[in-house]
Design an enzyme around this catalytic site. Structure first.
Site, PDB file in Angstrom:
ATOM      1  N   HIS A 124       5.270   0.172  -0.050  1.00 58.42           N
ATOM      2  CA  HIS A 124       6.110  -0.692   0.430  1.00 58.42           C
ATOM      3  C   HIS A 124       5.477  -1.520   0.507  1.00 58.42           C
ATOM      4  O   HIS A 124       3.407  -1.630   0.207  1.00 58.42           O
ATOM      5  CB  HIS A 124       6.447   0.249   1.620  1.00 58.42           C
ATOM      6  CG  HIS A 124       5.555   1.417   2.867  1.00 58.42           C
ATOM      7  ND1 HIS A 124       4.909   1.789   1.798  1.00 58.42           N
ATOM      8  CD2 HIS A 124       5.215   0.545   3.692  1.00 58.42           C
ATOM      9  CE1 HIS A 124       3.952   2.194   3.295  1.00 58.42           C
ATOM     10  NE2 HIS A 124       4.223   1.441   4.256  1.00 58.42           N
ATOM     11  N   GLU A 144      -0.646  -3.651  11.911  1.00 54.97           N
ATOM     12  CA  GLU A 144       0.053  -3.629  10.519  1.00 54.97           C
ATOM     13  C   GLU A 144       1.863  -3.812  10.685  1.00 54.97           C
ATOM     14  O   GLU A 144       2.718  -3.975  10.102  1.00 54.97           O
ATOM     15  CB  GLU A 144      -0.213  -1.784   9.979  1.00 54.97           C
ATOM     16  CG  GLU A 144       0.044  -1.678   8.703  1.00 54.97           C
ATOM     17  CD  GLU A 144      -0.376  -0.204   8.609  1.00 54.97           C
ATOM     18  OE1 GLU A 144      -1.044   0.491   7.962  1.00 54.97           O
ATOM     19  OE2 GLU A 144       0.541   0.991   9.229  1.00 54.97           O
ATOM     20  N   HIS A 158       1.028  -1.525  -0.161  1.00 62.68           N
ATOM     21  CA  HIS A 158      -0.165  -0.178   0.067  1.00 62.68           C
ATOM     22  C   HIS A 158       1.027   1.522   0.012  1.00 62.68           C
ATOM     23  O   HIS A 158       2.449   1.633   0.233  1.00 62.68           O
ATOM     24  CB  HIS A 158      -1.004   0.429   1.140  1.00 62.68           C
ATOM     25  CG  HIS A 158      -0.124   0.607   2.638  1.00 62.68           C
ATOM     26  ND1 HIS A 158      -0.876   1.150   3.255  1.00 62.68           N
ATOM     27  CD2 HIS A 158       0.479   0.055   3.244  1.00 62.68           C
ATOM     28  CE1 HIS A 158      -0.354   1.269   4.167  1.00 62.68           C
ATOM     29  NE2 HIS A 158       0.768   0.995   4.371  1.00 62.68           N
ATOM     30  N   HIS A 187       2.557  -4.911   3.859  1.00 61.46           N
ATOM     31  CA  HIS A 187       3.282  -5.461   5.465  1.00 61.46           C
ATOM     32  C   HIS A 187       1.891  -6.995   5.188  1.00 61.46           C
ATOM     33  O   HIS A 187       1.767  -7.266   4.531  1.00 61.46           O
ATOM     34  CB  HIS A 187       2.025  -4.193   6.288  1.00 61.46           C
ATOM     35  CG  HIS A 187       2.444  -3.124   6.664  1.00 61.46           C
ATOM     36  ND1 HIS A 187       3.467  -2.508   6.906  1.00 61.46           N
ATOM     37  CD2 HIS A 187       2.271  -1.879   5.887  1.00 61.46           C
ATOM     38  CE1 HIS A 187       3.517  -1.499   7.090  1.00 61.46           C
ATOM     39  NE2 HIS A 187       3.057  -0.608   6.258  1.00 61.46           N
ATOM     40  N   CYS A 219       6.149   6.452   4.098  1.00 58.87           N
ATOM     41  CA  CYS A 219       4.871   5.619   3.819  1.00 58.87           C
ATOM     42  C   CYS A 219       3.626   6.127   2.672  1.00 58.87           C
ATOM     43  O   CYS A 219       3.071   5.704   1.769  1.00 58.87           O
ATOM     44  CB  CYS A 219       3.033   6.094   4.799  1.00 58.87           C
ATOM     45  SG  CYS A 219       4.420   4.964   6.597  1.00 58.87           S
ATOM     46  N   ASP A 227      -5.491  -9.835   0.074  1.00 63.08           N
ATOM     47  CA  ASP A 227      -3.957 -11.237   0.662  1.00 63.08           C
ATOM     48  C   ASP A 227      -3.277 -10.802  -0.928  1.00 63.08           C
ATOM     49  O   ASP A 227      -3.906 -11.221  -2.018  1.00 63.08           O
ATOM     50  CB  ASP A 227      -4.580 -12.552   1.096  1.00 63.08           C
ATOM     51  CG  ASP A 227      -2.896 -13.350   0.771  1.00 63.08           C
ATOM     52  OD1 ASP A 227      -2.271 -12.661   1.779  1.00 63.08           O
ATOM     53  OD2 ASP A 227      -2.841 -14.452   0.977  1.00 63.08           O
ATOM     54  N   HIS A 228      -1.934 -10.587  -0.926  1.00 60.34           N
ATOM     55  CA  HIS A 228      -1.150 -10.952  -1.705  1.00 60.34           C
ATOM     56  C   HIS A 228      -1.446  -9.431  -3.031  1.00 60.34           C
ATOM     57  O   HIS A 228      -1.456  -9.741  -4.177  1.00 60.34           O
ATOM     58  CB  HIS A 228      -1.254 -11.802  -2.391  1.00 60.34           C
ATOM     59  CG  HIS A 228       0.310 -12.547  -1.302  1.00 60.34           C
ATOM     60  ND1 HIS A 228      -0.327 -13.342  -0.273  1.00 60.34           N
ATOM     61  CD2 HIS A 228       1.753 -13.519  -1.991  1.00 60.34           C
ATOM     62  CE1 HIS A 228       0.670 -13.695  -0.004  1.00 60.34           C
ATOM     63  NE2 HIS A 228       2.191 -13.410  -1.058  1.00 60.34           N
TER      64      HIS A 228
END
Lengths: 135, 135, 135, 135, 135, 135
Positions: free
Chosen positions: A38, A123, A13, A40, A32, A78-79
């Site tokens: 980047h 996070e 994100h 998480h 960020c 996810d992913h």
């Protein structure tokens, strides 16, 4: 009685508000705001609260809650790149707060209204948020 | 001010409702219905809430709470088969919800009524329940 | 380069040596000798070591290792009574050491012999064993 | 929406009430009364609750909360002897309860009054306390 | 086959070399040189390696290893000031390295010489050391 | 004596081999091949092994190791897109194995050659790799 299920998903994100200047975004969001994103490992805990069903001894079968989270949340996020791949964040800054709120409203529709719902989203291993529909 | 103590115990159990057919039990409880039992490392967190005693600086000495949990809970359930060895579950399905409720009622009798009590019970590292006497 | 995958399974067991008297078993295994069984959440870490494949950048795809563990280990032991349901332990005391050794020999047959294998098995959050085929 | 930040600090302390006799202190505080002190790795979680700012998507920037904790709490207590080095505990027994209360009142002055504040303090990996200004 | 037991103890300490000047000590040890001490929750993992005893299925009964650690290590160091209360550190700087080495030599004398011994000592949740008698 | 420091960084990445077809990449890397990237909280443990310096009681001051990791590793990779922002991965697939190898070679140049170095890199809470310069 509150029953809780922990799951996780991995996503990229970027924090960014298109209504602000580039400089303001950098000031507000720092690293960020990296335009290349980047990511998480998000840890998600969903708690539902209500009465115990005397036949099953369950408030809600946590296997069913787990499948619901997989189908409705993990399959979406996810992913993925939250900003680019997920319509929920095309016009919403994917802060932990907003991700938790989105997950809450997705799951709220699928869970018996007699049960209250609470979302905890980690996070990083130092930052997390909790949302229960208030605000 | 809430003060909390974490302990653990290891037990075997089986989820089963004798009023339902074998087929219904399988459907409801799946692999947890295995007639030969399976088991868990249960992690138990007991929180008591109240005012700080100005003489000790404690709400409740956590060493005393720890000993109480050991005497009243661990001695009953640790290294036991909940269904076969523990009278509390001869007629009660040992779901995490029901185990938490039983632990609550055992400890509630031993703790000063000025203090509220809350039980958190982790059955696996992904499933847990919280009970505070409501419901 | 060593690559590792963490999984978990829940099982009941009882430590018992049929060649010893009841009294000797009690002395050796204490509460773990309970004839009605107790249980654990076992945490299993499988590490394989070898060279990085230059095409994939992997030593071994951890998704494939995860599926192998699921098919060969979790399907056998998860939600089972090791003593009663699992032929591997009909004549072998299911201590953490022996469970790790059994898992090692099951997985060793399925993994490329160019890769070394190491099994870590946590029985509780305070006790674990490590086995790499030596002994 | 509640947002939380986890930090840690290491300190020595001793539990002791100067108004009690040496014998009473030993009885009440046991090994924690050791006149030469012992110590802990304290894990501190600060949660603030309020509305999401629609411009940032934050309730409160957790980086700012982290810096606030570092400046106001860690700089005072990290690698210190709470009884000897920290004026806050010259006349207050440094139990986990009292440390949490002191941290609450330090941070409460620095955080927007529209936001509620909650302090969780782990003294060991088995003991923790939670304080939100009540009591 | 390696078998491991995890325990913990809480202690105060100060890093200081009496052969160096005050200034040199400050430079080398920074905040860890605080003359009033600070402290930690030390997490200790003791691993012993050897053959499985075919009668017990154990390399070494982890209950016995746990009692040995309690008697020989925790009773000496738990809730103590390592510099002031523990003769082992009157002339030895209590760094994690030196504490691990001392624990190794204490336990080495009590454990069957057919078994190798390895000590892991976590000083904080980010720093740890491992010692197996080499060096 | 081995001394270890744990740090973490957050990054986006994508697994992809430009010498393979799109279809082959999908087959090999599945969801990790998402062209828009996904991300992880990477947990990094750096261990150095050598003799204890008798003056300091340290193998290596973990504060210095921590600063080295921050300057050389975190500043390069934290809050970055490994594929787009980091030259190390312009021509190298950023699998956990390759990231660990890159971190090893970065740090190896900065650490006394008398000390051995080992890198552990957790990509998720279930997957990790260990690299010590072999292979």
């Amino acid at each position: 009685m509150k029953v809780c299920r922990k799951e996780s998903f991995n996503a990229a994100h970027r924090l960014h508000n298109p209504n602000l200047s580039e400089k303001e975004n950098k000031q507000l969001f720092g690293v960020c705001n990296n335009p290349n994103y980047h990511g998480h490992n998000y840890t998600l805990i969903c708690c539902v609260e209500g009465e115990i069903n005397p036949i099953t001894g369950y408030v809600m079968d946590l296997k069913i809650l787990s499948e619901l989270i997989e189908n409705e949340v993990l399959n979406r996020f996810d992913h993925k790149n939250l900003n680019l791949d997920c319509a929920e964040f095309f016009n919403l800054n994917p802060t932990a707060e907003n991700i938790a709120k989105v997950i809450y409203s997705i799951l709220r529709k699928q869970i018996n209204t007699k049960l209250t719902l609470e979302i905890t989203l980690w996070e990083t291993d130092r930052n997390y948020v909790i949302y229960n529909g208030k605000y």
